[in-house]
Scaffold this active site. Structure first.
Site, PDB file in Angstrom:
ATOM      1  N   CYS A   1      14.093  -5.454  -3.412  1.00  0.00           N
ATOM      2  CA  CYS A   1      15.202  -4.880  -4.172  1.00  0.00           C
ATOM      3  C   CYS A   1      14.818  -3.574  -4.856  1.00  0.00           C
ATOM      4  CB  CYS A   1      15.672  -5.886  -5.201  1.00  0.00           C
ATOM      5  SG  CYS A   1      14.362  -6.307  -6.347  1.00  0.00           S
ATOM      6  N   GLU A   2      14.122  -2.696  -4.152  1.00  0.00           N
ATOM      7  CA  GLU A   2      13.902  -1.368  -4.735  1.00  0.00           C
ATOM      8  C   GLU A   2      13.751  -0.315  -3.648  1.00  0.00           C
ATOM      9  OE1 GLU A   2       9.762  -1.004  -6.624  1.00  0.00           O
ATOM     10  OE2 GLU A   2      10.256  -3.115  -6.882  1.00  0.00           O
TER      11      GLU A   2
ATOM     12  N   ARG B   1       0.791  -1.229   0.000  1.00  0.00           N
ATOM     13  CA  ARG B   1       0.000   0.000   0.000  1.00  0.00           C
ATOM     14  C   ARG B   1       0.829   1.288   0.000  1.00  0.00           C
ATOM     15  NH1 ARG B   1      -3.201   1.476   3.250  1.00  0.00           N
ATOM     16  NH2 ARG B   1      -4.768   2.220   1.787  1.00  0.00           N
TER      17      ARG B   1
END
Ligand code: PLP
Ligand code: LYS
Length: 427
Positions: free
Chosen positions: A356-357, A325
């Site tokens: 991984c971001e 969210r």
């Protein structure tokens, strides 16, 4: 099953209210959180982290609050917020109805033993197979969303010798003042039949021409996480006028009531306040509502274990796979250390996940104890709606379990997914 929290001392019990972000039975002793009478630390030790802890008493109380707000109408729980067979059993016992919107949700309703006549089937693209399952199971009502579906359902019902009850989903052309991805009542929408363009009136006529369909009522749902009543009032007024003009006696005005995610967030109206506004326009009509978030959302706390602390970043063992969210809607949350150690000075940090971001931020800019450290337990309240139900396996992370707590005992109602579960999918 876990036993009651040791101390028995309840400091600062938080009553169930729209002003708190913590569930009804949350209590703090020396900075350590208990839920449903069970220490968060014990829950984490027994079930691992991340884990969603659902305060059953809180969930049930919120469902009852809706029933009490609408004693002469029907409350359909919006299953998309969070659904599993155990919750279906609670709803059944409480006498609520259930809104489902896919074959999968229909299957959970069946698995939980929901009486089919108390199931309402939504969705803007129900397949022939899904409709067939609904018709043959005997669902109480199908909410029609397009002329294609109207023809499809009429043919299926005829084929099975059934007169299927339907509602017509109407797009009332109302701006709900919420995030654009979850606003559904505006004129330009993939949902429903436009009121302004006359499609809704044509749908009423078409249903009445079909012997295999019975027009049960009209439906609108203007969006989700709505904190102001203006949009609901406008939709109720338009829908009511349309219902009277069409000689229809039932109106379902959907869900959408928002909740508070952070202590400084705007407090939402109560179910009572919302129903009072709806009732102003809908006198004489049988009314139903479909709350999801406002029942499930505040009931649940997500527990995470801190893995690393680097400058202003506190990394936990979950992330956007168990709560997309914040990344999807910029949704605000708060967090607190749940494993004890009150009184420390605070500093502002971001609670981030393990994905991984850089957008994998669970809680942005929150004050946590200055000495927050690896091994600490963090609790994120208001985690019951659209989190487990929207969780993914991004980076092949298995989805967390849901543990219900009540009267000092805990039990798993959704088990933790395992890497083996994921590996079984691959050929
Ligand atoms: C048709 C319908 N009914 C009910 C709901 C439940 O909404 P909420 O969880 O915002 O109460 C939704 C989701 O927004 C919906 O699409
Ligand atoms: N997924 C949205 C709500 C969608 C409402 C469903 N009709 C959220 O997390 O806020």
């Amino acid at each position: 099953m876990l036993a009651a929290a040791g101390s028995g001392r309840c400091l600062g019990c938080v009553p169930m209210s729209n002003a708190s972000v913590w569930p009804a039975t949350a209590s703090w002793t020396g900075g350590a959180l208990s839920l449903g009478g069970v220490a968060a630390a014990d829950l984490a030790a027994e079930y691992g982290t991340p884990v969603y802890v659902l305060d059953e008493a809180d969930f049930r109380a919120r469902a009852r609050t809706w029933q009490e707000a609408l004693p002469d109408g029907d409350v359909h729980y919006g299953g998309k917020a969070f659904l599993c067979p155990e919750v279906v059993r609670w709803l059944d016992g409480l006498g609520l109805s259930l809104d489902v919107c896919t074959g999968g949700e229909l299957a959970v309703a069946q698995a939980g033993g929901m009486p089919p006549e108390r199931v309402v089937f939504h969705g803007n693209n129900k397949s022939r197979d899904e409709l067939r399952r609904a018709v043959t199971w005997g669902v109480g009502c199908v909410v029609l969303d397009s002329f294609t579906e109207l023809d499809r359902l009429a043919a299926l019902a005829r084929e099975h010798g059934v007169r299927q009850r339907v509602m017509i989903r109407v797009t009332p052309g109302v701006d709900a003042l919420t995030h654009r991805s979850i606003a559904t009542g505006g004129e330009d929408s993939k949902f429903g039949f436009s009121l302004a363009a006359g499609h809704a009136a044509r749908a009423v006529r078409r249903v009445r021409e079909e012997d295999s369909l019975e027009l049960h009522g009209l439906h609108s749902h203007i969006g989700s996480q709505i904190l102001r009543l203006d949009g609901f009032a406008q939709a109720a007024e338009r829908m009511c006028a349309f219902a009277r003009a069409s000689d229809v006696e039932r109106l379902d005005l959907g869900g959408g009531l928002g909740i508070r995610y952070t202590p400084d967030g705007q407090p939402p109206p109560t179910p009572d306040e919302l129903v009072t506004v709806l009732r102003k326009h809908t006198a004489g009509l049988r009314l139903s509502v479909e709350p999801g978030r406002s029942i499930a959302g505040p009931s649940t706390v997500a527990l995470y274990r801190v893995g690393t602390v680097k400058g202003g970043y506190v990394s936990v063992d979950g992330g956007m796979s168990d709560n997309p969210r914040p990344a999807m809607y910029g949704a605000p949350y708060t967090a607190a250390r749940a494993s004890g150690g009150e009184g420390a000075a605070r500093r502002r940090v971001h609670v981030v996940g393990k994905h991984c971001e850089s957008g994998d931020v669970l809680v942005r800019d929150v004050a946590l104890p200055e000495d927050v450290a690896p091994g600490d337990l963090l609790a994120v309240p208001a985690s019951g709606a659209y989190q487990r139900s929207m969780a993914s396996n991004y980076n092949h992370v298995p989805r967390p379990p849901v543990v219900a707590v009540r009267d000092g005992a805990a039990r798993v109602i959704v088990r933790r997914e395992t890497e083996e579960d994921l590996l079984r999918l691959y050929v």
